[in-house]
Design a protein around this motif. Structure first.
Motif, PDB file in Angstrom:
ATOM      1  N   PRO A  15      16.510   6.709  17.386  1.00  0.00           N
ATOM      2  CA  PRO A  15      17.580   7.683  17.603  1.00  0.00           C
ATOM      3  C   PRO A  15      18.711   7.619  16.597  1.00  0.00           C
ATOM      4  N   HIS A  16      18.817   6.521  15.838  1.00  0.00           N
ATOM      5  CA  HIS A  16      19.839   6.423  14.799  1.00  0.00           C
ATOM      6  C   HIS A  16      19.325   6.899  13.451  1.00  0.00           C
ATOM      7  N   GLY A  17      18.051   7.342  13.419  1.00  0.00           N
ATOM      8  CA  GLY A  17      17.514   7.900  12.185  1.00  0.00           C
ATOM      9  C   GLY A  17      16.706   6.943  11.337  1.00  0.00           C
ATOM     10  N   ARG A  18      16.598   5.668  11.753  1.00  0.00           N
ATOM     11  CA  ARG A  18      15.804   4.721  10.969  1.00  0.00           C
ATOM     12  C   ARG A  18      14.314   4.964  11.221  1.00  0.00           C
ATOM     13  N   PRO A  19      13.453   4.676  10.236  1.00  0.00           N
ATOM     14  CA  PRO A  19      12.015   4.854  10.449  1.00  0.00           C
ATOM     15  C   PRO A  19      11.471   3.849  11.448  1.00  0.00           C
ATOM     16  N   VAL A  20      10.500   4.280  12.231  1.00  0.00           N
ATOM     17  CA  VAL A  20       9.819   3.413  13.189  1.00  0.00           C
ATOM     18  C   VAL A  20       8.490   2.933  12.605  1.00  0.00           C
ATOM     19  N   VAL A  21       7.780   3.838  11.944  1.00  0.00           N
ATOM     20  CA  VAL A  21       6.464   3.540  11.392  1.00  0.00           C
ATOM     21  C   VAL A  21       6.486   3.769   9.878  1.00  0.00           C
ATOM     22  N   VAL A  22       5.999   2.783   9.141  1.00  0.00           N
ATOM     23  CA  VAL A  22       5.865   2.922   7.688  1.00  0.00           C
ATOM     24  C   VAL A  22       4.383   2.768   7.350  1.00  0.00           C
ATOM     25  N   GLU A  23       3.822   3.744   6.653  1.00  0.00           N
ATOM     26  CA  GLU A  23       2.397   3.740   6.338  1.00  0.00           C
ATOM     27  C   GLU A  23       2.161   3.432   4.858  1.00  0.00           C
ATOM     28  N   PHE A  24       1.088   2.674   4.603  1.00  0.00           N
ATOM     29  CA  PHE A  24       0.646   2.386   3.233  1.00  0.00           C
ATOM     30  C   PHE A  24      -0.826   2.797   3.157  1.00  0.00           C
ATOM     31  N   ASP A  25      -1.097   3.902   2.464  1.00  0.00           N
ATOM     32  CA  ASP A  25      -2.488   4.335   2.420  1.00  0.00           C
ATOM     33  C   ASP A  25      -3.289   3.472   1.440  1.00  0.00           C
ATOM     34  N   THR A  26      -4.605   3.567   1.567  1.00  0.00           N
ATOM     35  CA  THR A  26      -5.491   2.704   0.776  1.00  0.00           C
ATOM     36  C   THR A  26      -5.288   2.904  -0.722  1.00  0.00           C
ATOM     37  N   GLU A  27      -5.094   4.149  -1.128  1.00  0.00           N
ATOM     38  CA  GLU A  27      -4.897   4.421  -2.556  1.00  0.00           C
ATOM     39  C   GLU A  27      -3.659   3.722  -3.093  1.00  0.00           C
ATOM     40  N   GLU A  28      -2.578   3.769  -2.307  1.00  0.00           N
ATOM     41  CA  GLU A  28      -1.347   3.101  -2.749  1.00  0.00           C
ATOM     42  C   GLU A  28      -1.554   1.599  -2.858  1.00  0.00           C
ATOM     43  N   ILE A  29      -2.246   1.028  -1.878  1.00  0.00           N
ATOM     44  CA  ILE A  29      -2.490  -0.414  -1.898  1.00  0.00           C
ATOM     45  C   ILE A  29      -3.341  -0.787  -3.108  1.00  0.00           C
ATOM     46  N   GLU A  30      -4.393   0.002  -3.365  1.00  0.00           N
ATOM     47  CA  GLU A  30      -5.259  -0.295  -4.505  1.00  0.00           C
ATOM     48  C   GLU A  30      -4.521  -0.130  -5.834  1.00  0.00           C
ATOM     49  N   ASN A  31      -3.650   0.867  -5.891  1.00  0.00           N
ATOM     50  CA  ASN A  31      -2.852   1.042  -7.104  1.00  0.00           C
ATOM     51  C   ASN A  31      -1.933  -0.140  -7.354  1.00  0.00           C
ATOM     52  N   ARG A  32      -1.342  -0.653  -6.272  1.00  0.00           N
ATOM     53  CA  ARG A  32      -0.433  -1.790  -6.414  1.00  0.00           C
ATOM     54  C   ARG A  32      -1.176  -3.028  -6.911  1.00  0.00           C
ATOM     55  N   PHE A  33      -2.443  -3.149  -6.520  1.00  0.00           N
ATOM     56  CA  PHE A  33      -3.249  -4.278  -6.987  1.00  0.00           C
ATOM     57  C   PHE A  33      -4.008  -3.950  -8.279  1.00  0.00           C
TER      58      PHE A  33
END
Length: 663
Positions: free
Chosen positions: A637-655
């Motif tokens: 309710p204060h506007g902060r995110p509850v769920v943060v998603e990291f898709d597989t492509e982003e994870i593979e790119n980071r590695f």
């Protein structure tokens, strides 16, 4: 002349633009005038405003005053007695005012009257200015010192006048400014009056704690702890001193975190963050302590000329400043036994010392001494007990099934062996605590038993709004880690529970507001600011379900509370509600309707699961299921995110799994 043609603005327009940067609202004028009074060596300053400062401002002091010629020059643009040239500015400014624009800027957007008499002797003079033009200069009767009166603020700038808030809001800003300078100058007697009624008055005795009592009340003053700040890490600051409050004396906003750099009141965000960080987990989320901190630094290493309002400063090494302030505050709290040591959280979890309930009655009722408190802070066996009491107060949530019990050894609950036979001084000190508190803790240990760690689930949970996920575990006992078909998600457990509670409260509040009468009226001591707000919003509080009345200058008697808060927040929530009427976190909350949503968001925080809380697999699944049923499961309710998603492509790119030649 075409619209795109570059042209020079006329002097009158330039003057009003410049004045608007310095004088944004009544509080801006009050700030500039108080600074002038203090720079003028005043020992007494009286601030009086009408209708929140919209209809009138008067600041009177007993400072050095001015002769007629000095007064006439003082209202001209960029005239000052405080600096001579750029060298003075570059070497560091020691006075509060220095640009020589305050009186000129105020006079440009109001009807200004200045009456002054030199302390050294001579006649008094009265000068009037209207819209930037001097209209009269004449002899007058006045004691030594200066009185500045501001009438019809923004009469010639209707656009600025239109954006002024309600009188209660404008006075709240005036109150905050005046309070800050009173705290910064305990050797100056500062009085604030609103509509001919005194809001607060300090004695000018030089005693900081006495000044705190005058503006915040006895309850807060007694909760303040001294920060000596003599032994601090190397850095830009020469010293950090002042007062900070006991963790249990706090508010929902940063308004009571006052920081002063070389005596100048500034909103030094780096210092404020350091203060809050020093409390570690002893403060609930979105709660802030009272603080009055003085930071002394070589004027040449800090830039006070960052903004026209002089409310911001720039340090050459902010990281070092933060480290110094945090260390000073943390040491003060440690010496009082109010925070734990700064060992990394969870490092000792696998080998945590066993804790057993004490079944033996204490031999004496000797109160805790400072030595007792300190030894319990430093030694391991009592540490989880303190954490259990802190967490259980804020984190229990029967609806989600979340457990807030401590992580203890296998015999923490079942083995009733008397540990005092082992010669543990810590256990003896626990036994000397208040009997009811000991019994409460014993029931907690017996009821909860050993806390199991959350392990990876073998089943994938299906949701409608949230992505289907397989729970892997917890990260730092604060974030739920789960696998989805598209990648990985982190769920902030506190933000998730806040969203669940908020939507439940919103549904409950959508009907008629119901109240619950208290068995006995509860008296609350308010700060000067809160008392003034209460007087302006009594009817609005009643509409929310809080029926209360002032029974003294600073004491309010609460008779009923909204039913929805009776079991969680209670009467003390009035303090937070008062702040929300004036400055909602998401918008200016000037009406009851606008304040309700912010209030519900705050209420949702109280019973929510906190960070650093170990969850069982069942409670995680239940929490996610309830979150999935929310209208908006992705933001608290204060506007902060509850769920943060990291898709597989982003994870593979980071590695960098896509580098050439990789199969």
């Amino acid at each position: 002349m075409t619209a795109s043609e570059i042209r020079e603005l006329d002097p009158q327009t330039v003057e009003r633009i410049a004045a608007g940067e310095v004088v944004e609202r009544p509080a801006s004028a009050v700030k500039e005038l108080i600074e002038n009074s203090i720079d003028a060596d005043a020992s007494r300053v009286t601030v009086a405003v009408e209708n929140g400062g919209i209809d009138g401002i008067r600041v009177r002091d007993d400072g050095v005053g001015m002769a007629r010629g000095e007064l006439e020059r003082a209202v001209d643009e960029h005239t000052t007695s405080k600096i001579a040239d750029i060298d003075d500015l570059e070497s560091g400014v020691a006075t509060l005012g220095f640009r020589g624009e305050a009186l000129h800027a105020i006079g440009a957007v109001s009807r200004l009257t200045i009456t002054t008499r030199p302390r050294a002797g001579g006649e008094a003079t009265e000068l009037t200015v209207a819209g930037g033009n001097v209209t009269d200069v004449r002899p007058a009767g006045h004691p030594s010192g200066t009185t500045v009166e501001v009438d019809d603020l923004f009469y010639n700038v209707p656009a600025r006048q239109k954006y002024l808030k309600q009188p209660s809001t404008e006075f709240d800003h005036v109150n905050t400014v005046t309070t800050s300078y009173a705290l910064a100058n305990p050797d100056v007697a500062v009085t604030l009056e609103h509509d001919d009624r005194e809001t607060f008055a300090t004695t000018g005795s030089g005693d900081l704690q006495e000044t705190v009592m005058a503006v915040y009340g006895r309850e807060v003053a007694q909760a303040m702890r001294t920060v000596s700040g003599e032994d601090i890490p190397d850095g830009p600051l020469d010293s950090v001193r002042g007062l900070v409050s006991h963790p249990e004396t706090n508010r929902a906003s940063r308004e009571y975190l006052s920081t002063f750099v070389n005596g100048r009141y500034v909103t030094a965000s780096v210092a404020r963050e350091a203060v809050v960080d020093a409390y570690d987990t002893q403060l609930a989320p979105d709660r802030y302590p009272f603080a009055v901190l003085f930071l002394e630094v070589d004027p040449a290493t800090v830039d006070v000329n960052v903004h026209p309002r002089k409310m911001e400063v720039r340090f050459a090494d902010e990281a070092a400043v933060k480290k110094q302030v945090e260390h000073a505050v943390e040491q003060a709290l440690l010496e009082e036994g109010l925070v734990r040591t700064s060992a990394p959280r969870g490092r000792s979890a696998p080998d945590q010392t066993e804790i057993q309930p004490d079944t033996t009655e204490p031999e004496t009722d000797e109160p805790e001494t400072q030595q007792n408190i300190t030894s319990r802070r430093d030694d391991g066996p009592d540490e989880p007990d303190r954490q259990q009491r802190t967490t259980s107060r804020r984190g229990d949530n029967s609806e989600t099934g979340a457990s807030t019990s401590i992580e203890a050894g296998p015999s923490a609950a079942g083995d009733s062996t008397d540990t005092r036979s082992q010669g543990s001084s810590d256990t003896e000190e626990i036994a000397s605590n208040d009997t009811s508190e000991r019994d409460d803790d014993r029931r907690k240990f017996q009821d909860t038993g050993t806390q199991s760690r959350l392990t990876a689930s073998t089943e994938t949970e299906q949701f409608e709004s949230l992505p289907s996920m397989r729970v892997l575990g917890q990260y730092q006992e604060t974030y739920i880690v789960a696998e989805t078909t598209d990648g990985l998600v982190l769920v902030d457990q506190h933000a998730a529970d806040e969203r669940i509670n908020y939507e439940r409260l919103r549904e409950d509040f959508s009907g008629e507001t119901t109240t619950q009468a208290l068995a006995e009226p509860v008296e609350l001591e308010l700060t000067a600011r809160e008392a003034e707000l209460f007087d302006s919003h009594t009817d609005a509080l009643a509409r929310l379900g809080f029926r209360a009345r002032l029974v003294g200058d600073r004491t309010v008697e609460v008779q009923t509370v909204p039913t929805m808060v009776a079991g969680s927040a209670g009467p003390a929530l009035i303090r937070d509600v008062l702040s929300e009427f004036v400055q909602g976190r998401k918008r200016a909350a000037d009406t009851v309707e606008a304040a309700v949503d912010d209030l519900l968001a705050d209420l949702a925080c109280y019973p929510s699961i906190t960070g650093n809380t170990s969850l069982t697999e069942g409670s995680v699944v239940d929490l996610l299921a309830r979150l999935d049923s929310c209208e908006n499961p992705y933001a608290c309710p204060h506007g902060r995110p509850v769920v943060v998603e990291f898709d597989t492509e982003e994870i593979e790119n980071r590695f960098e799994r896509d580098y050439p030649g990789h199969q």
